[in-house]
Scaffold this motif. Structure first.
Motif, PDB file in Angstrom:
ATOM      1  N   ARG A   1       0.778  -0.985  -0.057  1.00  0.00           N
ATOM      2  CA  ARG A   1      -0.102  -0.036  -0.033  1.00  0.00           C
ATOM      3  C   ARG A   1       0.991   1.225  -0.094  1.00  0.00           C
ATOM      4  NH1 ARG A   1      -5.252   0.359   1.112  1.00  0.00           N
ATOM      5  NH2 ARG A   1      -4.956   1.911   2.780  1.00  0.00           N
ATOM      6  N   LEU A   2       0.972   1.947  -1.266  1.00  0.00           N
ATOM      7  CA  LEU A   2       1.936   2.920  -1.354  1.00  0.00           C
ATOM      8  C   LEU A   2       1.236   4.178  -1.526  1.00  0.00           C
ATOM      9  CD1 LEU A   2       4.737   3.988  -2.059  1.00  0.00           C
ATOM     10  CD2 LEU A   2       4.067   3.486  -4.587  1.00  0.00           C
ATOM     11  N   ALA A   3       1.731   5.102  -0.886  1.00  0.00           N
ATOM     12  CA  ALA A   3       0.961   6.682  -0.960  1.00  0.00           C
ATOM     13  C   ALA A   3       2.096   7.538  -1.284  1.00  0.00           C
ATOM     14  CB  ALA A   3       0.509   6.919   0.620  1.00  0.00           C
ATOM     15  N   THR A   4       1.922   8.705  -1.901  1.00  0.00           N
ATOM     16  CA  THR A   4       2.702   9.670  -2.080  1.00  0.00           C
ATOM     17  C   THR A   4       2.097  10.953  -1.676  1.00  0.00           C
ATOM     18  OG1 THR A   4       1.958  10.500  -4.308  1.00  0.00           O
ATOM     19  CG2 THR A   4       3.928   8.717  -4.107  1.00  0.00           C
TER      20      THR A   4
ATOM     21  N   VAL B   1      -0.872   2.470   5.634  1.00  0.00           N
ATOM     22  CA  VAL B   1      -0.171   2.503   4.499  1.00  0.00           C
ATOM     23  C   VAL B   1       1.097   1.756   4.845  1.00  0.00           C
ATOM     24  CG1 VAL B   1       1.209   4.368   3.294  1.00  0.00           C
ATOM     25  CG2 VAL B   1      -1.353   4.794   3.727  1.00  0.00           C
ATOM     26  N   ASP B   2       1.780   1.238   3.845  1.00  0.00           N
ATOM     27  CA  ASP B   2       2.927   0.617   4.053  1.00  0.00           C
ATOM     28  C   ASP B   2       4.020   1.594   3.738  1.00  0.00           C
ATOM     29  OD1 ASP B   2       2.080  -2.162   4.639  1.00  0.00           O
ATOM     30  OD2 ASP B   2       1.526  -2.120   2.345  1.00  0.00           O
ATOM     31  N   VAL B   3       4.182   2.120   2.703  1.00  0.00           N
ATOM     32  CA  VAL B   3       5.203   3.127   2.468  1.00  0.00           C
ATOM     33  C   VAL B   3       4.711   4.296   1.875  1.00  0.00           C
ATOM     34  CG1 VAL B   3       7.200   3.764   0.938  1.00  0.00           C
ATOM     35  CG2 VAL B   3       6.963   1.380   1.696  1.00  0.00           C
ATOM     36  N   ALA B   4       5.137   5.548   2.551  1.00  0.00           N
ATOM     37  CA  ALA B   4       4.683   7.004   2.104  1.00  0.00           C
ATOM     38  C   ALA B   4       5.851   7.541   1.412  1.00  0.00           C
ATOM     39  CB  ALA B   4       4.170   7.659   3.086  1.00  0.00           C
TER      40      ALA B   4
ATOM     41  N   PRO C   1      -1.444  12.942  -5.467  1.00  0.00           N
ATOM     42  CA  PRO C   1      -1.793  13.707  -6.418  1.00  0.00           C
ATOM     43  C   PRO C   1      -2.418  12.796  -7.805  1.00  0.00           C
ATOM     44  CG  PRO C   1       0.444  14.413  -5.990  1.00  0.00           C
ATOM     45  CD  PRO C   1       0.270  13.311  -5.014  1.00  0.00           C
ATOM     46  N   PHE C   2      -2.007  11.695  -7.699  1.00  0.00           N
ATOM     47  CA  PHE C   2      -2.494  10.758  -9.118  1.00  0.00           C
ATOM     48  C   PHE C   2      -3.784  10.073  -8.725  1.00  0.00           C
ATOM     49  CE2 PHE C   2       2.139  11.017  -9.472  1.00  0.00           C
ATOM     50  CZ  PHE C   2       2.125  12.018 -10.031  1.00  0.00           C
ATOM     51  N   VAL C   3      -4.194  10.283  -7.366  1.00  0.00           N
ATOM     52  CA  VAL C   3      -5.373   9.441  -6.770  1.00  0.00           C
ATOM     53  C   VAL C   3      -6.469  10.384  -6.279  1.00  0.00           C
ATOM     54  CG1 VAL C   3      -5.992   7.575  -5.064  1.00  0.00           C
ATOM     55  CG2 VAL C   3      -3.594   7.580  -6.012  1.00  0.00           C
ATOM     56  N   ASP C   4      -7.543  10.037  -6.519  1.00  0.00           N
ATOM     57  CA  ASP C   4      -8.802  11.019  -6.149  1.00  0.00           C
ATOM     58  C   ASP C   4      -9.032  10.488  -4.689  1.00  0.00           C
ATOM     59  OD1 ASP C   4     -10.735  12.697  -6.183  1.00  0.00           O
ATOM     60  OD2 ASP C   4     -12.202  11.566  -7.144  1.00  0.00           O
ATOM     61  N   ALA C   5      -8.298  10.624  -3.759  1.00  0.00           N
ATOM     62  CA  ALA C   5      -8.608  10.573  -2.350  1.00  0.00           C
ATOM     63  C   ALA C   5      -8.551  11.691  -1.726  1.00  0.00           C
ATOM     64  CB  ALA C   5      -7.468   9.390  -2.014  1.00  0.00           C
ATOM     65  N   LYS C   6      -9.645  12.102  -0.737  1.00  0.00           N
ATOM     66  CA  LYS C   6      -9.485  13.075  -0.260  1.00  0.00           C
ATOM     67  C   LYS C   6      -8.744  13.362   1.095  1.00  0.00           C
ATOM     68  CE  LYS C   6     -11.997  14.883  -3.414  1.00  0.00           C
ATOM     69  NZ  LYS C   6     -11.571  14.800  -4.581  1.00  0.00           N
TER      70      LYS C   6
ATOM     71  N   ASP D   1      -0.611  -1.205  -4.605  1.00  0.00           N
ATOM     72  CA  ASP D   1      -1.840  -0.325  -4.596  1.00  0.00           C
ATOM     73  C   ASP D   1      -1.388   1.219  -4.217  1.00  0.00           C
ATOM     74  OD1 ASP D   1      -3.553  -2.304  -5.324  1.00  0.00           O
ATOM     75  OD2 ASP D   1      -3.735  -2.806  -3.483  1.00  0.00           O
ATOM     76  N   LEU D   2      -1.579   2.273  -5.113  1.00  0.00           N
ATOM     77  CA  LEU D   2      -1.370   3.531  -4.887  1.00  0.00           C
ATOM     78  C   LEU D   2      -2.652   4.246  -4.174  1.00  0.00           C
ATOM     79  CD1 LEU D   2       0.705   5.735  -4.993  1.00  0.00           C
ATOM     80  CD2 LEU D   2      -0.237   6.460  -7.262  1.00  0.00           C
ATOM     81  N   VAL D   3      -2.570   4.416  -2.870  1.00  0.00           N
ATOM     82  CA  VAL D   3      -3.806   4.506  -2.067  1.00  0.00           C
ATOM     83  C   VAL D   3      -3.802   6.102  -1.745  1.00  0.00           C
ATOM     84  CG1 VAL D   3      -3.654   2.361  -1.214  1.00  0.00           C
ATOM     85  CG2 VAL D   3      -2.615   4.080  -0.212  1.00  0.00           C
TER      86      VAL D   3
END
Length: 195
Positions: A24-27, A71-74, A60-65, A55-57
Motif C-alpha cells: 500500500r503505497l502513498a505519495t 499505508v506501508d510506504v509513504a 496527487p494521482f489518486v482521487d482520495a480526499k 496499490d497507490l492509495v
C-alpha cells in the motif's frame, strides 16, 4: 519484478506489509514544486509492473480526499512550510509504517527553504501595494506560513531518503524495488542510502 508476499513480509531491513500482501503505497506533496512526482510519472512502463504488486492509495494521482490508514510506504515530497503541511506530516507518520523523504526539499529544505533568511512578514511584503500594511490573510482559507521551511525529518521521524532535485526515475525505481524485495535500500555509489 513480481515478488511473492512472503518475500516482502518481515524480511530483515525491509517493509513488513500491513495488508493483503500488496504494498500500500502513498505519495504526498507538501511544500515543493511537484518535480519529484513528475519523476515518479517518468517511471513510464514500470508503473504498470508496479501496479501488479502495489496499490497507490493516496497522492496527487489518486482521487482520495483523506490520507488513509494502513499505508506501508509513504513517499513525501517537499519541505514543511505551513501549518497544513505540519498537520499532514503528523497524519502521514501516524498512518504509515515507512516514511521516505522524497527529494531534496523533503531532505534539506532545498529551494523551498531559501525564504528562511526572511521573516514571515518580509516573505509576504511583495504582496502588498505601495505603503499599505501587509495583507491580512484568512488563515481558514490559506494555510499560515511557519517561521521557517523545515526538512521533513525535523518534524517527524523518517525511515529513509531518496535524494535528488528531482530524483531520477532510476533512483526511484531502485528504492521501490528494494522495498518490495524486503531488502534495505542500497542505491548506486554517491546516492544516499537508508538502512
Amino acid at each position: 519484478m513480481t515478488p511473492s508476499a512472503g518475500t516482502m513480509r518481515g524480511a530483515p531491513g525491509g517493509v513488513e506489509l500491513i495488508g493483503s500482501g500488496r504494498l500500500r503505497l502513498a505519495t504526498a506533496w507538501l511544500g515543493g514544486c511537484s518535480g519529484c512526482h513528475m519523476s515518479f510519472l517518468d517511471l513510464d512502463e514500470y508503473l504498470l509492473e508496479l501496479s501488479q504488486v502495489a496499490d497507490l492509495v493516496y497522492g496527487p494521482f489518486v482521487d482520495a480526499k483523506e490520507f488513509p490508514t494502513g499505508v506501508d510506504v509513504a513517499l513525501v515530497e517537499g519541505a514543511v512550510t505551513n501549518r497544513a503541511n505540519l498537520a499532514m506530516a503528523g497524519i502521514i507518520r501516524q498512518r504509515s509504517r515507512t516514511v521516505i523523504s522524497f527529494g531534496d526539499c523533503a531532505i534539506t529544505g532545498n529551494v523551498t527553504a531559501m525564504r528562511n533568511h526572511l521573516t514571515v512578514t518580509e516573505t509576504l511584503d511583495p504582496f502588498r501595494c505601495g505603503s499599505e500594511a501587509p495583507p491580512v490573510f484568512d488563515y481558514a482559507a490559506v494555510p499560515q506560513l511557519l517561521p521557517r521551511a523545515l526538512p521533513l525529518h525535523q518534524v517527524i521521524p523518517v525511515d529513509g531518503y531518496i535524494p535528488g532535485c528531482p530524483p531520477g526515475p532510476d533512483r526511484i525505481r531502485a528504492a521501490i524495488e528494494c522495498l518490495l524485495r524486503g531488502e534495505p535500500v542500497h542505491l548506486a555509489p554517491g546516492m544516499l542510502t537508508f538502512g
